[in-house]
Design an enzyme around this catalytic site. Structure first.
Site, mmCIF file in Angstrom:
data_model
loop_
_atom_site.group_PDB
_atom_site.id
_atom_site.type_symbol
_atom_site.label_atom_id
_atom_site.label_comp_id
_atom_site.label_asym_id
_atom_site.label_seq_id
_atom_site.Cartn_x
_atom_site.Cartn_y
_atom_site.Cartn_z
ATOM 1 N N ASP A 106 0.642 -1.314 -0.042
ATOM 2 C CA ASP A 106 0.074 -0.083 0.048
ATOM 3 C C ASP A 106 0.869 1.361 -0.099
ATOM 4 O O ASP A 106 0.322 2.364 0.104
ATOM 5 C CB ASP A 106 -1.101 0.002 1.064
ATOM 6 N N SER A 107 2.314 0.914 -0.181
ATOM 7 C CA SER A 107 3.150 2.244 -0.257
ATOM 8 C C SER A 107 2.969 2.681 -1.594
ATOM 9 O O SER A 107 3.349 3.703 -1.824
ATOM 10 C CB SER A 107 4.623 1.640 -0.147
ATOM 11 N N ASP A 154 -0.952 -6.084 -0.147
ATOM 12 C CA ASP A 154 -1.274 -5.619 1.102
ATOM 13 C C ASP A 154 -2.821 -5.351 1.194
ATOM 14 O O ASP A 154 -3.344 -4.940 0.265
ATOM 15 C CB ASP A 154 -0.843 -4.029 1.153
ATOM 16 N N LYS A 167 -0.935 -9.641 2.721
ATOM 17 C CA LYS A 167 -0.055 -9.028 3.866
ATOM 18 C C LYS A 167 -0.934 -8.079 4.646
ATOM 19 O O LYS A 167 -1.529 -7.251 4.147
ATOM 20 C CB LYS A 167 1.150 -8.289 3.351
ATOM 21 N N GLU A 175 -0.998 -5.892 8.262
ATOM 22 C CA GLU A 175 -0.038 -5.232 9.196
ATOM 23 C C GLU A 175 -1.122 -5.411 10.526
ATOM 24 O O GLU A 175 -2.524 -5.464 10.556
ATOM 25 C CB GLU A 175 -0.184 -3.583 9.049
ATOM 26 N N GLU A 220 9.028 -4.553 10.765
ATOM 27 C CA GLU A 220 9.746 -3.253 10.022
ATOM 28 C C GLU A 220 10.404 -2.585 11.183
ATOM 29 O O GLU A 220 9.647 -2.270 12.306
ATOM 30 C CB GLU A 220 8.473 -2.459 9.466
HETATM 31 O O1 KIV Z 1 3.774 -1.266 1.539
HETATM 32 C C1 KIV Z 1 4.851 -1.469 1.727
HETATM 33 O O2 KIV Z 1 5.648 -1.246 0.840
HETATM 34 C C2 KIV Z 1 5.203 -2.250 2.719
HETATM 35 C C3 KIV Z 1 6.814 -2.430 3.024
HETATM 36 C C4 KIV Z 1 7.437 -1.391 3.453
HETATM 37 C C5 KIV Z 1 7.151 -3.838 3.631
HETATM 38 O O3 KIV Z 1 4.689 -2.642 3.659
#
Ligand code: KIV
Length: 258
Positions: free
Chosen positions: A43-44, A82, A112, A114, A181
């Site tokens: 989600d970056s 994400d 993924k 969080e 992280e």
């Molecule tokens: O969204 C992302 O790019 C991430 C990385 C920092 C692991 O979660």
């Protein structure tokens, strides 16, 4: 050879994993050709590609859109997407729906999430439904407003204990790997040693089972903000600026087209 969730799991103690983010077909294809074990459509994408200052504006629709672009390149790397901001805290059935969209519409092979040990029940429910999950602990960028910024985790005994508990809860729930992280190196090493699934680090020192970097950071794209742990392997910002400027000059000077 196609990398699967099983490939990643089995690498524990055998070899170090390499992972990178990608958000479109160009970078997805290159990441796969370069032999990345995992491509994360993070989600970056919000702050690296879409002009937001954090990841918080990214929705499931946005994640589906970008994941599908990488999927079309049929990467050999495991394709992980994400789950965006706050989704993991909805009712379990709704979380399952969001993960299902990432897999069915986006073509992700794993999701993924969080979080921390509080999510153990939800993670277990999703994994039971056939969604491979990679946990993400330590600094959780989706909590930037609660944290008031980005910082290192695991400096106090209390934080160390809860990070170890988060990691073991994710493993207990059935996650095939976790990302840690911005965790103090010593604590990151303890997490690596206490798990039987891979612990992939970002800003967490060398004693992890692998590393992940945000592609635009390591390619030298973002002049404004670099996390301190990033190593720039290229300076694409300069290369692209140079190409754009040369093109502009050549058009103005009637050099291009010939
Ligand atoms: O969204 C992302 O790019 C991430 C990385 C920092 C692991 O979660």
């Amino acid at each position: 050879m196609k990398k699967t969730v099983q490939t990643i799991r089995k690498s524990k103690g055998q070899r170090r994993l390499v992972a990178i983010t990608a958000y479109d077909a160009i970078f997805g294809e290159l990441a796969s050709r370069a032999g990345m074990d995992i491509i994360l459509v993070g989600d970056s994408v919000g702050n690296t590609m879409l002009g937001h200052s954090t990841t918080l504006n990214v929705t499931v629709d946005v994640m589906v859109h970008h994941t599908a672009a990488v999927r079309r390149t049929e990467p050999e790397s495991l394709l992980v997407a994400d789950l965006p901001f706050a989704q993991a805290h909805l009712a379990k059935e709704e979380v399952l729906q969001a993960c299902t969209r990432l897999i069915q519409e986006g073509g992700a092979e794993a999701v993924k999430i969080e979080g921390n040990s509080n999510l153990e029940g939800t993670l277990n429910y999703l994994i039971d439904a056939g969604i491979p999950i990679m946990g993400h602990l330590g600094l959780l960028p989706q909590r930037v407003n609660t944290l008031g910024g980005y910082r290192k985790f695991g400096k106090t005994n209390e934080e160390r204990d809860s990070l170890l508990e988060d990691a073991t809860a994710m493993q207990r729930a059935g996650c095939f790997a976790v990302i840690g992280e911005m965790i103090e190196s010593k604590v990151a090493a303890e997490i690596t040693n206490s798990l039987n699934i891979p612990h992939i680090g970002i800003g967490s020192g060398p004693e992890c089972d692998g590393q992940i970097l945000v592609s635009t950071d390591m390619l030298g794209f973002q002049s404004k903000f670099y996390p301190s742990f990033v190593k720039a392997y290229a300076n694409l910002e300069e290369t692209i600026l140079d190409a754009f400027r040369t093109y502009g000059r050549e058009v103005k000077d009637n050099i291009f087209p010939e």
